[in-house]
Structure formats: C-alpha cells, structure tokens
Design an enzyme around this catalytic site. Structure first.
Site, PDB file in Angstrom:
ATOM      1  N   LYS A 111      -6.221   3.275  -2.268  1.00  0.00           N
ATOM      2  CA  LYS A 111      -6.489   4.355  -1.316  1.00  0.00           C
ATOM      3  C   LYS A 111      -7.348   5.378  -2.041  1.00  0.00           C
ATOM      4  CE  LYS A 111      -5.446   6.866   2.455  1.00  0.00           C
ATOM      5  NZ  LYS A 111      -5.526   6.444   3.842  1.00  0.00           N
ATOM      6  N   ASP A 129      -9.984  -2.018   1.746  1.00  0.00           N
ATOM      7  CA  ASP A 129     -10.032  -1.498   3.112  1.00  0.00           C
ATOM      8  C   ASP A 129     -11.397  -0.823   3.269  1.00  0.00           C
ATOM      9  OD1 ASP A 129      -7.827  -0.108   5.391  1.00  0.00           O
ATOM     10  OD2 ASP A 129      -9.872   0.631   5.168  1.00  0.00           O
ATOM     11  N   ASP A 187     -10.170   5.172  10.412  1.00  0.00           N
ATOM     12  CA  ASP A 187      -9.600   4.000  11.117  1.00  0.00           C
ATOM     13  C   ASP A 187     -10.100   3.866  12.553  1.00  0.00           C
ATOM     14  OD1 ASP A 187      -6.970   4.713   9.069  1.00  0.00           O
ATOM     15  OD2 ASP A 187      -7.769   2.666   9.180  1.00  0.00           O
ATOM     16  N   GLU A 245      -3.139  -2.700  -2.167  1.00  0.00           N
ATOM     17  CA  GLU A 245      -4.229  -1.977  -1.500  1.00  0.00           C
ATOM     18  C   GLU A 245      -4.446  -0.600  -2.093  1.00  0.00           C
ATOM     19  OE1 GLU A 245      -3.727  -1.384   2.710  1.00  0.00           O
ATOM     20  OE2 GLU A 245      -5.737  -0.565   2.938  1.00  0.00           O
ATOM     21  N   HIS A 290     -11.759   2.867   2.778  1.00  0.00           N
ATOM     22  CA  HIS A 290     -11.151   3.536   1.626  1.00  0.00           C
ATOM     23  C   HIS A 290     -12.126   3.888   0.524  1.00  0.00           C
ATOM     24  CE1 HIS A 290      -6.695   2.302   2.341  1.00  0.00           C
ATOM     25  NE2 HIS A 290      -7.250   2.864   3.373  1.00  0.00           N
ATOM     26  N   ASP A 316      -7.658  -3.417  10.492  1.00  0.00           N
ATOM     27  CA  ASP A 316      -6.823  -2.258  10.190  1.00  0.00           C
ATOM     28  C   ASP A 316      -7.481  -0.994  10.736  1.00  0.00           C
ATOM     29  OD1 ASP A 316      -5.590  -0.531   7.207  1.00  0.00           O
ATOM     30  OD2 ASP A 316      -5.020  -0.476   9.318  1.00  0.00           O
ATOM     31  N   TRP A 340       0.866  -1.180   0.000  1.00  0.00           N
ATOM     32  CA  TRP A 340       0.000   0.000   0.000  1.00  0.00           C
ATOM     33  C   TRP A 340       0.889   1.211   0.000  1.00  0.00           C
ATOM     34  CZ3 TRP A 340       0.167   3.678   3.963  1.00  0.00           C
ATOM     35  CH2 TRP A 340      -0.691   4.761   3.743  1.00  0.00           C
ATOM     36  N   ASP A 364     -11.518   8.095   6.023  1.00  0.00           N
ATOM     37  CA  ASP A 364     -10.781   6.875   6.365  1.00  0.00           C
ATOM     38  C   ASP A 364     -10.168   7.035   7.753  1.00  0.00           C
ATOM     39  OD1 ASP A 364      -7.717   5.300   5.164  1.00  0.00           O
ATOM     40  OD2 ASP A 364      -9.444   4.475   6.265  1.00  0.00           O
ATOM     41  N   HIS A 375      -9.265  -5.413   4.609  1.00  0.00           N
ATOM     42  CA  HIS A 375      -8.837  -4.654   5.782  1.00  0.00           C
ATOM     43  C   HIS A 375     -10.110  -4.215   6.488  1.00  0.00           C
ATOM     44  CE1 HIS A 375      -4.368  -3.421   5.152  1.00  0.00           C
ATOM     45  NE2 HIS A 375      -4.546  -4.711   5.260  1.00  0.00           N
TER      46      HIS A 375
END
Ligand code: RNT
Ligand code: ZN
Length: 420
Positions: free
Chosen positions: A229, A260, A297, A227, A263, A327, A186, A295, A287
C-alpha cells in the site's frame, strides 16, 4: 449473416494476413481466470452486522440503492453479473468479513469454513474458483491505525489468528473446488503523519507475517499473496507494508506479490513492473483497479494503462505466474453494472493484447530502427479488435456492450430497489 458476423469475417481475414488466429485467441481468452471481487456489491461492509464503519484507508463514496445486505443477496447480485461475463475460468474473491453467518460472541480470530459454508456450496454449484483476503480493517482491533504491526502483542495475536483462520478457509476452498485459492494479505497499517520510528513497525510486521504463514499448505490448495500500500485516507505519511517491503518479502518467502494498480504514484507504470518481476521467476497477483489522483478504486475503464497492463500480461504469462482480481468499489452507480463494465474492460484489454501482432515492431527495435518502431506501434492501434470482441460476446451468448444495461435495469427494478 448479420452485421456483427460480416464485420467479424472481414476482421478475422485481416488478422489472418498478420498471422493472428482470432478463433484461437478467443479460445485462450475463455480460459484466462479472472476473479470478481465481491466487495463491490456490499461496499466492503461485510456481514458481521456490527456498526463497524469502513476503515483501513479504504473509502467508498455514493449511496446507490440496493446494496447487498447479506451473503445471499450478494450471491444473487453476482449471479446476474456473472451471467453477463464471457469466460470459462471466472472466479470470485471474498473479504474475510463477508461471512454467511457468525456465532454470537464469535470474532474474526476464530472464523472457520462454517462461517463461509454458503459461499463454498454456491461456488461448487457454479463451478467457480474462490479466493479470499483476511479483513484487517473495519474492526475495533485495528488500533491507532495498526494491526499486525501494533506494539501491543494482544492486538497482533488477534490479527495473526484471523490471518491463520482465513488461510485455512482458503485452503479448504482450494481442496473442495479443485483450484488453488489465492489468499491475499493486505494490512492498512500506517500513520497519518510523519512517523518517529519507521523500522520498528516493519520488524513487528515481519514477525507477525512469519506467524501468519507458519502453517504450510500445498500450492494445489492455497497460494499466498502479499499486497503493498502506498498511501490512503489516514495513512498519508507512511505505510508499514510499502511496495519496497513486500517486493523483498515476496521474493524471499516465495509469495505472490500483489500489485494493485491504484497503489502507486499516478505517473508510475504498473505494466512495466511485470517483466521486471517475472524475468526473475516472481509471481504476481494483479489487483485491477483505477486510481484517479489517488487510490480511489474507480471502476476499470478501457484506458491506455489497462491496455498496457494487458499487453505485459500476455507477454509475460506462463499460466502459473500471473493472477487477476478486480479491486474497486464505486457506490455511486449500479453495483452490478460496475462489476460487468470493469470485468469486460479487462477482458477486452486482454483480447486486444492477444490480437496484436507485435513481432515486426520488436524486430524494428532490435535493429535500432526506432522510426519504424513508432510508426508500427501507432499503426497497430487501428486493427479491428472491436469486431472480434462483439463476435466473442455474440458467440458466447453474452450481451453486447450496448445491451448490458437492460437486464441490469430490470433486476434493479425487480430486486435492488425493493431492498429499501
Ligand atoms: C486497499 C487494497 C485492498 C482492498 C481490499 C478491499 O487499498 O487495495 O486490496 O481494496 O482489501
Ligand atoms: Zn487491492
């Protein structure tokens, strides 16, 4: 028989009447590999002990005391978290800068298994699989927001060598631990503001990826993932490795596409992507995260998005096409609680999905009876999955949900708060 067992007995009878064998479901859940992301424990800082701030569009907020300051402390914290997770196929996932040691003057482009020897010994002793991701961020050579796609060939060389080094280390993990290591590439590359040339960075990224992946390893040792983004802090206007770029790249180069869940646009369903990719023999690294407005997290909670995702996982898995890594990184709460809550919520979502008898609603849909489909889908939400989850924890000697805090509080008093 205590209340948990009484409730489970009734629940398993209800599921039995609907054709669901709860014992079989729990045994299947035991074997679903979930990779615990170690970077929740060190706030993604890594252990090169430089003053590299966290960059790359990642952002950790909060300063809860007790962050792990080296690999030994991080493994000690993981031991506590892992002891509170059910499952026989747990794994851990490292970032490429969370080294055990680094020689004076050494940099990421020359890392070898020696830099991660403590991790390998620990994983072998704990019978854990181990995954890893190159760290293309938090380093002076992430220049002008670009790494593998930078116009300067020397910058690209450095990062290509880092990615090659981490793939070799991942393959060694796979060889020694007997389960293929997922190595997820990534890159944070992108621009804060509107780019003049969207294509050139992507062509340079393609070249760098070809060089990174040139060395071949058997898939019994190493599985490569890429990955995407969508956006992030400092890359609000353009990311080189967008979802469109990597979905095509993964399909053409037989890599796992990493989705993810943070994302994509907040209204986009990640769950819906699984069958679209898996029905064409695609393979996915998920993820598992939670974006709040972006994003961000956040720790995974048991919300509709994660339940929808788990339902699609159960419907599309063939045991070799879907891989799972948590993640997220929240430094505003106890980091061990973050691991335990997030991991158990994804495991709960998988349990709910495997306990759901959806044949009838699928038949209603096929027959065009969308009224029965809706009524049936809503009724399925009432099934007593929590009684099965509680029994699952009790029968695996894992604390029940309302008992997870006590051991974590004791550990933070004994260990975390003494880290200063
Ligand atoms: C960042 C990506 C990536 C990171 C880790 C730390 O947006 O999700 O997976 O979270 O490399
Ligand atoms: Zn991710």
């Amino acid at each position: 028989m205590d209340k948990t067992e009484q409730l489970y007995k009734i629940a398993s009878e209800i599921y039995q009447e609907k054709g669901i064998d709860t014992e079989k479901v729990m045994a299947t859940l035991d074997e679903i590999p979930l990779s615990i992301h170690v970077w929740q424990g060190d706030d993604v800082t890594g252990f090169e002990h430089t003053d590299h701030a966290l960059t790359g569009g990642c952002q950790v907020t909060g300063n809860y005391p007790g962050r792990a300051r080296n690999a030994e402390e991080l493994r000690a914290d993981l031991d506590v978290a892992l002891s509170m997770l059910p499952g026989k196929a747990l794994r851990v996932c490292l970032q490429g800068h969370e080294v055990d040691s680094i020689k004076p003057g050494q940099d990421r482009d020359t890392f070898t298994i020696e830099n991660f020897s403590g991790w390998l010994d620990w994983a072998a002793q704990k019978h854990l699989g181990m995954d890893i991701a190159p760290a293309y961020y938090s380093h002076p050579k992430l220049k002008d927001g670009l790494s593998l796609s930078h116009p300067d060939a020397e910058i690209r060389r450095f990062w290509i060598e880092h990615g090659k080094a981490i793939r070799r280390i991942a393959a060694e993990f796979g060889r020694k631990l007997g389960t293929p290591s997922v190595c997820n590439v990534w890159v944070p590359d992108g621009f804060k503001d509107v780019p003049a040339d969207r294509r050139a960075p992507r062509e340079r990224l393609l070249e760098s990826l070809a060089a990174t992946f040139e060395e071949e390893f058997p898939e019994t040792e190493l599985l490569d993932a890429v990955e995407s983004k969508l956006f992030g802090i400092g890359v609000e206007s353009y990311t080189v490795g967008s979802h469109d770029f990597y979905l095509t790249y993964a399909a053409r180069n037989n890599k796992l596409i990493c989705l993810d869940t943070g994302h994509f646009h907040p209204t986009e369903s990640i769950a819906d992507k699984l069958s679209a990719i898996c029905c064409q023999q695609g393979r996915i690294l998920l993820h598992i995260s939670r974006g709040v407005r972006w994003d961000s997290d956040h720790v995974v909670i048991l919300d509709d998005a994660v339940k929808d995702l788990a339902r699609e996982v159960v419907r599309n898995t063939n045991g070799k096409n879907l891989y799972f890594t948590l993640d997220y990184f929240d430094a505003s709460i106890n980091r061990i609680a973050a691991w335990v809550i997030g991991a158990r919520n994804f495991q709960k979502a998988l349990l709910i999905a495997m306990l759901t008898p959806d044949q009838a609603v699928c038949a209603d849909e096929k027959a065009g009876d969308f009224t029965a489909r809706l009524a049936g889908q809503e009724a399925l939400k009432n099934l007593p999955w929590a009684a099965v989850w509680d029994h699952y924890c009790a029968s695996r000697n894992i604390p029940m949900d309302d008992n997870i805090l006590a051991p974590i509080r004791a550990y933070e008093k004994e260990v975390l708060f003494k880290r200063g």
